[in-house]
Design a protein around this motif. Sequence first.
Motif, PDB file in Angstrom:
ATOM      1  N   ALA A  53      -5.669 -17.687  -6.850  1.00 29.71           N
ATOM      2  CA  ALA A  53      -6.587 -18.345  -7.668  1.00 29.71           C
ATOM      3  C   ALA A  53      -6.210 -18.827  -8.585  1.00 29.71           C
ATOM      4  CB  ALA A  53      -7.859 -16.893  -7.066  1.00 29.71           C
ATOM      5  N   GLY A  54      -5.097 -17.938  -9.647  1.00 28.78           N
ATOM      6  CA  GLY A  54      -4.519 -18.554 -10.593  1.00 28.78           C
ATOM      7  C   GLY A  54      -3.617 -19.709 -11.007  1.00 28.78           C
ATOM      8  N   ASP A  55      -3.332 -20.228  -9.720  1.00 31.22           N
ATOM      9  CA  ASP A  55      -2.364 -21.040  -9.840  1.00 31.22           C
ATOM     10  C   ASP A  55      -3.408 -22.352  -9.948  1.00 31.22           C
ATOM     11  OD1 ASP A  55       0.138 -19.495  -9.839  1.00 31.22           O
ATOM     12  OD2 ASP A  55       0.500 -19.679  -7.571  1.00 31.22           O
ATOM     13  N   PRO A  56      -2.472 -23.405 -11.352  1.00 29.60           N
ATOM     14  CA  PRO A  56      -3.085 -24.869 -10.965  1.00 29.60           C
ATOM     15  C   PRO A  56      -3.371 -25.516  -9.312  1.00 29.60           C
ATOM     16  CG  PRO A  56      -1.172 -25.008 -12.088  1.00 29.60           C
ATOM     17  CD  PRO A  56      -1.624 -23.410 -11.129  1.00 29.60           C
ATOM     18  N   VAL A  57      -4.166 -25.791  -9.648  1.00 36.60           N
ATOM     19  CA  VAL A  57      -4.448 -27.327  -8.192  1.00 36.60           C
ATOM     20  C   VAL A  57      -4.673 -28.570  -8.511  1.00 36.60           C
ATOM     21  CG1 VAL A  57      -5.700 -27.460  -5.898  1.00 36.60           C
ATOM     22  CG2 VAL A  57      -5.637 -25.209  -7.224  1.00 36.60           C
ATOM     23  N   GLU A  58      -4.499 -29.552  -7.551  1.00 38.90           N
ATOM     24  CA  GLU A  58      -4.649 -30.837  -7.702  1.00 38.90           C
ATOM     25  C   GLU A  58      -4.944 -31.454  -6.078  1.00 38.90           C
ATOM     26  OE1 GLU A  58      -0.742 -32.673  -9.016  1.00 38.90           O
ATOM     27  OE2 GLU A  58       0.317 -32.212  -7.693  1.00 38.90           O
ATOM     28  N   ILE A  59      -5.594 -32.168  -6.849  1.00 34.71           N
ATOM     29  CA  ILE A  59      -6.081 -33.432  -6.051  1.00 34.71           C
ATOM     30  C   ILE A  59      -4.479 -34.548  -6.378  1.00 34.71           C
ATOM     31  CG2 ILE A  59      -7.545 -35.148  -4.792  1.00 34.71           C
ATOM     32  CD1 ILE A  59      -9.754 -33.774  -6.561  1.00 34.71           C
ATOM     33  N   VAL A  60      -3.826 -35.196  -4.966  1.00 35.08           N
ATOM     34  CA  VAL A  60      -3.385 -36.271  -4.196  1.00 35.08           C
ATOM     35  C   VAL A  60      -4.382 -37.719  -4.221  1.00 35.08           C
ATOM     36  CG1 VAL A  60      -1.068 -34.714  -5.138  1.00 35.08           C
ATOM     37  CG2 VAL A  60      -2.260 -35.624  -2.418  1.00 35.08           C
ATOM     38  N   ASN A  61      -4.947 -37.155  -3.093  1.00 29.11           N
ATOM     39  CA  ASN A  61      -5.305 -38.109  -2.542  1.00 29.11           C
ATOM     40  C   ASN A  61      -7.050 -38.261  -2.259  1.00 29.11           C
ATOM     41  OD1 ASN A  61      -3.655 -40.205  -2.049  1.00 29.11           O
ATOM     42  ND2 ASN A  61      -2.637 -38.842  -1.053  1.00 29.11           N
ATOM     43  N   VAL A  62      -8.005 -39.199  -2.896  1.00 30.05           N
ATOM     44  CA  VAL A  62      -9.439 -38.326  -2.377  1.00 30.05           C
ATOM     45  C   VAL A  62      -9.694 -39.884  -0.785  1.00 30.05           C
ATOM     46  CG1 VAL A  62     -11.896 -39.014  -3.170  1.00 30.05           C
ATOM     47  CG2 VAL A  62      -9.546 -38.683  -5.090  1.00 30.05           C
ATOM     48  N   ARG A  63     -10.462 -39.399  -0.401  1.00 29.61           N
ATOM     49  CA  ARG A  63     -10.462 -40.375   0.683  1.00 29.61           C
ATOM     50  C   ARG A  63     -12.178 -40.395   0.700  1.00 29.61           C
ATOM     51  NH1 ARG A  63      -6.034 -41.304   3.497  1.00 29.61           N
ATOM     52  NH2 ARG A  63      -4.260 -38.987   3.108  1.00 29.61           N
ATOM     53  N   LEU A  64     -12.930 -41.189   1.290  1.00 30.70           N
ATOM     54  CA  LEU A  64     -14.354 -41.848   1.780  1.00 30.70           C
ATOM     55  C   LEU A  64     -14.124 -42.077   3.043  1.00 30.70           C
ATOM     56  CD1 LEU A  64     -17.184 -42.386  -0.203  1.00 30.70           C
ATOM     57  CD2 LEU A  64     -16.889 -43.962   1.633  1.00 30.70           C
ATOM     58  N   THR A  65     -15.180 -41.972   3.266  1.00 31.33           N
ATOM     59  CA  THR A  65     -15.214 -42.178   5.173  1.00 31.33           C
ATOM     60  C   THR A  65     -16.629 -42.692   5.683  1.00 31.33           C
ATOM     61  OG1 THR A  65     -13.510 -40.214   6.217  1.00 31.33           O
ATOM     62  CG2 THR A  65     -14.955 -42.160   7.941  1.00 31.33           C
ATOM     63  N   ALA A  66     -16.315 -43.783   5.823  1.00 28.35           N
ATOM     64  CA  ALA A  66     -17.814 -44.673   6.092  1.00 28.35           C
ATOM     65  C   ALA A  66     -18.091 -45.079   7.819  1.00 28.35           C
ATOM     66  CB  ALA A  66     -18.195 -45.865   5.328  1.00 28.35           C
ATOM     67  N   GLU A  67     -19.244 -44.469   7.993  1.00 30.90           N
ATOM     68  CA  GLU A  67     -19.543 -44.271   9.747  1.00 30.90           C
ATOM     69  C   GLU A  67     -20.710 -44.688  10.108  1.00 30.90           C
ATOM     70  OE1 GLU A  67     -17.034 -41.048  11.180  1.00 30.90           O
ATOM     71  OE2 GLU A  67     -19.067 -40.192  10.382  1.00 30.90           O
ATOM     72  N   VAL A  68     -20.932 -46.513  10.857  1.00 28.62           N
ATOM     73  CA  VAL A  68     -21.869 -46.346  11.088  1.00 28.62           C
ATOM     74  C   VAL A  68     -21.977 -45.461  12.811  1.00 28.62           C
ATOM     75  CG1 VAL A  68     -23.852 -48.265  11.953  1.00 28.62           C
ATOM     76  CG2 VAL A  68     -22.391 -48.754  10.016  1.00 28.62           C
ATOM     77  N   ILE A  69     -23.126 -44.709  12.970  1.00 30.64           N
ATOM     78  CA  ILE A  69     -23.480 -43.815  13.806  1.00 30.64           C
ATOM     79  C   ILE A  69     -23.805 -44.776  15.031  1.00 30.64           C
ATOM     80  CG2 ILE A  69     -24.048 -41.681  14.690  1.00 30.64           C
ATOM     81  CD1 ILE A  69     -22.618 -41.399  12.420  1.00 30.64           C
ATOM     82  N   ALA A  70     -22.848 -44.821  16.206  1.00 32.33           N
ATOM     83  CA  ALA A  70     -23.817 -45.165  16.922  1.00 32.33           C
ATOM     84  C   ALA A  70     -25.281 -45.209  18.420  1.00 32.33           C
ATOM     85  CB  ALA A  70     -22.899 -45.307  18.403  1.00 32.33           C
ATOM     86  N   GLU A  71     -26.048 -44.859  18.037  1.00 32.39           N
ATOM     87  CA  GLU A  71     -26.848 -44.351  19.397  1.00 32.39           C
ATOM     88  C   GLU A  71     -26.431 -44.216  20.335  1.00 32.39           C
ATOM     89  OE1 GLU A  71     -29.440 -47.504  20.365  1.00 32.39           O
ATOM     90  OE2 GLU A  71     -29.737 -48.584  17.984  1.00 32.39           O
TER      91      GLU A  71
END
Length: 573
Positions: free
Chosen positions: A475-493
């Motif tokens: 819990a004390g170690d530094p954390v980093e983000i290297v990629n940010v992803r966004l998934t866009a979906e049109v949900i099928a009927e």
Amino acid sequence: ADHPAPLVPRKRRFEVRERLGAEGEVLVALDVAAAEAVAESVRSSGASACAVCLLFAFRNNSHERLLGAALKAVLPEMSVSLSSEVHPEFREYERFSTTVLNAYLQPVMAPYIAALSTKLAYVATNARIGINQSNGGLMAADTAARYPVRTVLSGPAAGIVGAASAACSAGRSDMITLDMGGTSADVCLIRNGEVGLSLSREVAGFPVRLPMVDINTVGAGGGSVAWFDRDGLMKVGPESAGADPGPACYGRGGEKPTVSDANAVLGRLSPDGLLGGAMQLDVEAARAVISPSARRLDMSIERTAHGIISIVVANMVRAIRMVSVERGHDPREFGLMAFGGAGPLHATEVARALGMREIIVPKDPGLLCARGLLVADRREEFVRSRRLLLDSAGREKLAWVVEALTREAEDWFSTQAAVPSDSSARQTKLSYDMRYVGQNFELRVGDDGLSTVDVERLRGLFFAAHDASYGFHNAGDPVEIVNVRLTAEVIAERCDEEAGIATDPSIPTTHRLVFFDPERGVDSPVYQRADLGLGQTIEGPAAIDQLDATTIVHPGDRATVDRAGNLILELSA
């Protein structure tokens, strides 16, 4: 192991003087004359496609776009793939490999997709064409023509989407899939109704870094050939008899013993033939090709055939362990979804070897990949590579990245016909590739909260993911983000599964001798799946034939037809 020969020979690799910094700043500008000169070199090489990959282009694509424009000016018909469009992420080697594969496929795939679209426009004027992606979602035809590498493993991915749909119809959320066809078996783990994704794998020995359904493939299919290694032990696969000539039992000249031949000898396949009798089986030919192996092993033909089945089952069990046990999942807590033409034939032995007690065979197991295409969502992935510390200073930058990705997703939604802005069919999902500072590889962490960026919540999600993968977190170690992803979906009927019709129990259409063990056959009733009604239960031993597959019910086991038409097999202890 030897690496495959590179797709691009050295004489067709060209360099250009330019340099971007790690933050995308221009250190050495690429001038127009240099771009035109390298474009002329490409023209002189005679190439029909070109991949462009520059260092740090994922942070700033201006130089790659300049090169792409120069190439199109000299060669307007050339297929050009820019790494900043194909795979805009860090890790240069994987980015370059993925872009090269895309360029390699473009001259073949783009004309084919264009011709397909043109012809379908005449016969289905109001239809929207969707091409399946390796992540299990559909993309537009023109997108597939630009990025054909996204179709890698899209066939098996469609099967997994179909399996998830079938599992939902059966009221199950935790399943391991077994898709066994003619040349291979594909396995995948579905947890809480969600299909896992992998971001990197090799295809034909080349690294591909794109979101893909997390499938493990092994050379175990109906056409897999049984052979003897130099150690004198019998092996099965990965060599396959293919479709021509195929297994000997198909009567087309096959000369090597295969898994299908073994099933024919053991009575597991109908002697009346496959595809409703349209494809006759030659059981004597199957016995003839297995006979030399039986003599070598000093065994009966039936015992040898049973040994072939046992080996191919062990291969599939090993594949399932890789996606379950080796990742901390107990297969005994899952059901087994068996599909493909050969999956239901071998599912019971696979399940028993893993301690699993329930098997689901969908209504049309041989056609489940097609079903997956019908229920697949339209999907687009957006990504930004940024190294951002999870602290108060990084939160502001992260919020800006999320906002930029959200705008891109809104632009994509606007291109999707008949999807109003307030439609519940529009969905977005955020995820982050995270790691401890100093780690070499990252974990993908999902986050459904799009309104605000909560750094502490993300840290908690990362710690939970690290615990699940490695058994600990700091819990004390530094954390980093290297990629940010966004998934866009049109949900099928979604179409509700039609409830089965309760009918009087069907009676067997015939009986045949089926070998469930290597010593003796059992006279077993044979049912036609189309005749089975809602709630009907069949006690093993039995065989259930249908147009696209055969399901074997072992002695002591029970098969029941659920309300959606799935076969639920309960295995005895």
